[in-house]
Design an enzyme around this catalytic site. Structure first.
Site, short mmCIF file in Angstrom:
data_model
loop_
_atom_site.label_atom_id
_atom_site.label_comp_id
_atom_site.label_asym_id
_atom_site.label_seq_id
_atom_site.Cartn_x
_atom_site.Cartn_y
_atom_site.Cartn_z
N MET A 47 1.41 -1.32 -0.06
CA MET A 47 -0.07 0.06 0.35
C MET A 47 0.60 1.39 -0.07
O MET A 47 0.49 2.41 0.40
CB MET A 47 -0.98 0.13 1.63
CG MET A 47 -2.29 -1.03 1.37
SD MET A 47 -2.32 -0.90 -0.07
CE MET A 47 -3.91 0.24 -0.24
N ARG A 105 -9.97 21.15 11.18
CA ARG A 105 -10.79 21.99 12.57
C ARG A 105 -10.03 21.28 13.61
O ARG A 105 -9.35 21.18 15.38
CB ARG A 105 -11.89 20.51 12.82
CG ARG A 105 -12.60 21.12 12.01
CD ARG A 105 -13.93 19.53 11.71
NE ARG A 105 -13.74 18.43 10.95
CZ ARG A 105 -14.01 16.99 10.94
NH1 ARG A 105 -15.57 17.19 11.30
NH2 ARG A 105 -13.52 16.58 10.18
N LYS A 202 -26.10 27.05 20.89
CA LYS A 202 -26.23 25.13 21.41
C LYS A 202 -25.22 24.97 22.49
O LYS A 202 -23.78 25.54 22.37
CB LYS A 202 -26.06 24.43 20.17
CG LYS A 202 -24.20 24.36 19.17
CD LYS A 202 -24.40 23.43 18.57
CE LYS A 202 -23.51 22.95 18.23
NZ LYS A 202 -22.36 24.20 17.48
N ARG A 204 -22.68 22.10 23.35
CA ARG A 204 -22.13 21.36 23.25
C ARG A 204 -21.22 20.07 24.71
O ARG A 204 -21.16 20.67 24.77
CB ARG A 204 -20.77 20.98 22.39
CG ARG A 204 -20.44 19.75 20.82
CD ARG A 204 -19.60 20.04 20.88
NE ARG A 204 -19.39 20.71 18.94
CZ ARG A 204 -20.65 20.55 18.46
NH1 ARG A 204 -20.54 18.75 18.07
NH2 ARG A 204 -20.39 20.67 17.44
N ASP A 232 -20.24 17.31 8.81
CA ASP A 232 -19.97 15.42 9.30
C ASP A 232 -20.77 14.35 9.77
O ASP A 232 -21.68 13.90 9.30
CB ASP A 232 -19.01 15.77 10.88
CG ASP A 232 -17.80 14.60 10.77
OD1 ASP A 232 -17.95 13.32 10.28
OD2 ASP A 232 -16.73 14.58 11.42
N SER A 233 -20.98 14.65 11.17
CA SER A 233 -22.48 13.28 12.24
C SER A 233 -23.53 14.21 11.77
O SER A 233 -24.49 13.20 11.35
CB SER A 233 -21.84 13.48 13.37
OG SER A 233 -22.69 14.57 13.96
N THR A 236 -25.43 18.50 14.69
CA THR A 236 -26.08 19.69 14.95
C THR A 236 -27.15 20.40 14.47
O THR A 236 -27.32 20.91 14.40
CB THR A 236 -25.00 20.65 15.00
OG1 THR A 236 -23.31 20.02 15.87
CG2 THR A 236 -24.53 22.24 15.01
#
Length: 322
Positions: A47, A105, A202, A204, A232-233, A236
């Protein structure tokens, strides 16, 4: 001046694509009326990555198109090795075109004994031999300062603005930032389409989870457009949409530049109350994204193609966003 008619300075322009987003690279090449340079990027049995530039690039102005998206480390190594190959092949100038800049990030030390990985990646790209960087909607604008070479941070806002104006009644719209940190980005789009601005506040509790606390602004009866740079997920965004609808919003859509959409994010969006999620093709859409009923992809190829053309001919890139 049309893209295909533009002069390209003293050297010939060459476009080289890694494996991260071949479709976007081909669209950019079509816009510029310049074929992709023949380049083999392959793996050995263990690889390791091997690169061979299969055309003469001596004295050329070369643009390497490669998002450092999943699998991030593989695509980053491809970018570094392609850049090294071009440098050793006597390319006159090498511009790393990174539509999605991975590790963005990790732009500060949030706690003790942690890295600033965005700075490390900037160093790697510079030392590999890149002369310039062209990227899109950096998670934090100050990352431009992590590079010791010229860096242009493009904005997807003009592409989103055109799409919104073509599809929606502007007098019913409200632009919403899904968190306090994204207010500057949301305000910029709100100004472009002459719409009011609201903010979802919000808290977190832990990484990857968010709890909506409050909505700042009157969203009753409005079609709300959530604006952000990365999804991303999806937690939010889903929570923000629910909070807006609970407070009387007529409808909720989202325009996000980079569709990371990891884990079960696509399923989460598909089953949410969002009418539509619009993302760009800065990251190559997965099959799950392509078949999702409420996810739509818009292309940033003309924007990046125009920026490449202007860079090659030493024209202003920032004037694209005036």
């Amino acid at each position: 001046m049309a893209a295909g008619d533009r002069g390209h300075g003293s050297g010939e322009i060459k476009l080289v694509a890694g494996n991260s987003n071949r479709a976007l690279a081909e669209s950019i090449a079509t816009y510029l009326k310049t074929p992709l340079t023949k380049c083999s990027v392959r793996r050995f049995a263990d690889m390791e990555i091997f690169v061979e530039i299969q055309e003469n690039v001596r004295g050329a102005d070369v643009f390497v198109i490669q998002s450092t998206s999943f699998p991030t480390n593989d695509h980053l190594m491809e970018l570094l090795i392609i850049t090294d190959a071009l440098r050793r092949s006597s390319a006159r100038r090498i511009t790393a075109v990174i539509p999605y800049f991975g590790y963005a990030r990790q732009d500060r030390r949030a706690s003790g004994r942690t890295p600033i990985s965005a700075k490390l990646v900037a160093n790697l790209i510079t030392h590999a031999g890149a002369d310039r960087v062209l990227t899109l909607d950096l998670h934090a604008g100050q990352i431009q300062g992590f590079f010791d070479i010229p860096t242009d941070n493009l904005f997807a806002a003009p592409v989103m603005e055109r799409d919104i104006k073509a599809r929606m009644e502007l007098d019913k719209l409200m632009v919403v930032s899904p968190d306090v940190g994204g207010v500057v980005r949301a305000r910029a789009l709100a100004k472009r389409i002459d719409a009011p601005l609201a903010i979802v506040d919000k808290r977190r509790e832990r990484a990857g989870e968010s709890e909506v606390m409050n909505v700042i602004g009157d969203v009753k009866g409005r079609t709300c457009i959530l604006i952000d740079d990365i999804i991303d997920s999806g937690g939010t965004l889903v929570n923000a949409a629910e909070a807006l609808l609970e407070r009387g919003a007529k409808d909720v859509l989202a325009y996000i530049t980079h569709g990371v959409l990891s884990g079960g994010a696509v399923a989460r969006i598909a089953s949410s109350k969002l009418r539509e999620l619009v993302i760009t093709d800065s990251i190559m859409p997965t099959e799950a994204v392509r078949v999702a009923q409420n996810i739509r992809v818009i292309s940033i190829a003309p924007l990046i193609g125009e920026a490449i053309g202007r860079t090659a001919s030493e024209e202003s890139v920032s004037s694209l966003f005036n």
